[in-house]
Design a protein around this motif. Structure first.
Motif: not given
Length: 465
Positions: A254-256, A287-288, A293-295
């Motif tokens: 997460i920090l990365g 992974t999807g 969530l990353g977006v």
């Protein structure tokens, strides 16, 4: 006479002479260093663990040992002394197998002697070619240390923990300092205290764009490179473990991601997205969702950090300053190839001073610049042979403790190779390339230790109705 008595007398005499010429503080530091070195020679795996932590947390802290080198590379050198001693007494027999990937890497290392000699004779500039060449070879040699030192699951787990702890320390320092001041220049006093070399270069890098997060890796693109190397491993490791190990892995992941966005390394961001898309294509569970969530996380960060908005808006713009520099480098690269057909060797990094040429921000072309087209072909051979041995041959429907490290290392190395189309750092940048070859060695070891779990057989069984 027992051998212990003369050895004790010699050491006593030596320390007495040193105490006569050194101050008490210098003597204590030397004695502590000697004890540490002897300990690492006796237990070289401890040296690898120390290297893993230092190389990821404070990679370019230096010390003077007749020549100036990084602390992490000095530890790596002592580790190799320990490995040689253990080999001499027969404790490493049979652990290193010369398979195609290892043989190809040896050929790359041997061939590099040719551009090294050519560069020493033809490049008229200040630089320590022999030292740089040995340092590069030692960084590549981490691929061989994996089978020699990591003999049990506990050894491998300790190494992963050391790597993640180093990354966590680096990220906590970098993110905290940047959120505190919003100015990369605030990192300079810390790096000065850590005895980073070339303070004028550090000053130039941070002042060029103070709105990009600084870190012990100095250049924001280097920070992005090391983060995409370890974010997949951290995510999958934390995913499949429990307790403190789970917290460690997920914290680094997460920090990365936050550090990656704050460093605004365009090539690293694109590379990580491409690797996540590949993992989605391989049907790696969740992974999807992780990509989604990353977006969302990235959009939220962009909304509250205008410099990131500006950087991402120009990510593919030809009018962007860094993009213009890269186009200029590509247009002038044929001149460099014509002038140095066997590369410039190891005395200096591109461009050669007073040559009128420029460098190149591309991993693959930088191999040509440094060690010629044959060197590039050998590097490609190593990566192709590595991929043929470790690649998933089908869908990956389960993530377990057995395959998490394998897949995490593969994803990290792939992300590093993809960044090579935007930057050159994974070709000849000391310490960083050592971590690259370390992860490549870990992925090879995992697929060799668990061929039934990770290989084609298990994939075919999972695909059967």
């Amino acid at each position: 006479m027992p051998i212990g008595k003369p050895v004790s007398l010699i050491l006593g005499l030596l320390f007495g002479v040193l105490l006569w010429f050194l101050t008490p503080v210098q003597f204590m530091a030397l004695a502590a260093g000697l004890v540490a070195a002897l300990t690492l020679v006796r237990r070289p795996i401890w040296g690898l663990l120390v290297f893993a932590f230092l190389a990821t947390s404070i990679p370019y802290t230096t010390l003077e040992l007749g020549i100036r080198t990084t602390v992490s590379e000095a530890v790596l050198g002592v580790t190799w002394v320990g490995v040689i001693w253990q080999s001499f007494i027969g404790n490493t027999r049979g652990f290193l197998q010369w398979r195609p990937t290892e043989r190809a890497l040896i050929w790359l290392m041997l061939f590099s002697a040719v551009p090294f000699v050519v560069g020493m004779l033809t490049i008229h500039a200040e630089g320590n070619g022999p030292v740089n060449w040995v340092r590069w070879l030692m960084n590549l040699s981490l691929l061989f240390l994996v089978p020699l030192l990591l003999r049990t699951d506990r050894d491998r787990d300790q190494l992963v923990i050391a790597l993640l702890l180093g990354n966590l320390a680096m990220l906590l320092l970098s993110v905290f300092m940047f959120l505190k001041s919003r100015n990369a220049m605030s990192m300079i006093p810390i790096l000065t205290a850590l005895k980073y070399a070339h303070p004028e270069a550090v000053q130039d890098i941070f002042s060029a764009n103070y709105q990009r997060m600084a870190s012990p890796w100095v250049h924001p693109n280097l920070t992005g490179g090391v983060l995409v190397l370890f974010i997949p491993m951290a995510l999958l490791y934390g995913w499949t473990r429990a307790g403190i190990r789970r917290a460690l892995g997920l914290a680094v992941a997460i920090l990365g991601c936050a550090g990656l966005l704050l460093s605004i390394s365009r090539g690293a961001i694109v590379s990580l997205v491409l690797v996540l898309l590949w993992m989605t294509y391989k049907r790696v569970p969740y992974t999807g969702r992780i990509l989604g969530l990353g977006v969302i996380f990235a959009v939220a960060l962009v909304m509250f950090y205008p410099p990131l908005q500006e950087r991402l808006m120009t990510i593919f713009s030809a009018s962007n300053a860094s993009t213009e520099v890269r186009f200029s480098e590509y247009s002038k690269f044929p001149d460099a190839m014509a002038r140095y057909p066997l590369g410039i060797g190891f005395k200096v990094d591109p461009p050669v001073p007073d040559s009128g040429l420029v460098g190149i921000s591309n991993l693959w072309l930088n191999y040509i610049y440094k060690i010629g087209i044959p060197g590039l072909l050998l590097f490609i051979a190593v990566t192709v042979l590595w991929w043929r041995e470790v690649r998933p041959t089908g869908v990956i429907t389960h993530i377990t403790e057995q395959n998490a490290l394998w897949l995490g290392c593969i994803a990290g190395v792939l992300a590093a190779l993809l960044t090579g189309f935007f930057d050159h750092y994974f070709s000849f940048t000391f310490v960083l390339i050592g971590l690259f070859w370390l992860l490549m060695g870990l992925s090879l070891q995992q697929v060799r230790l668990h061929p039934v779990i990770l290989g084609p057989v298990s994939v075919r069984k999972e695909l059967q109705p």
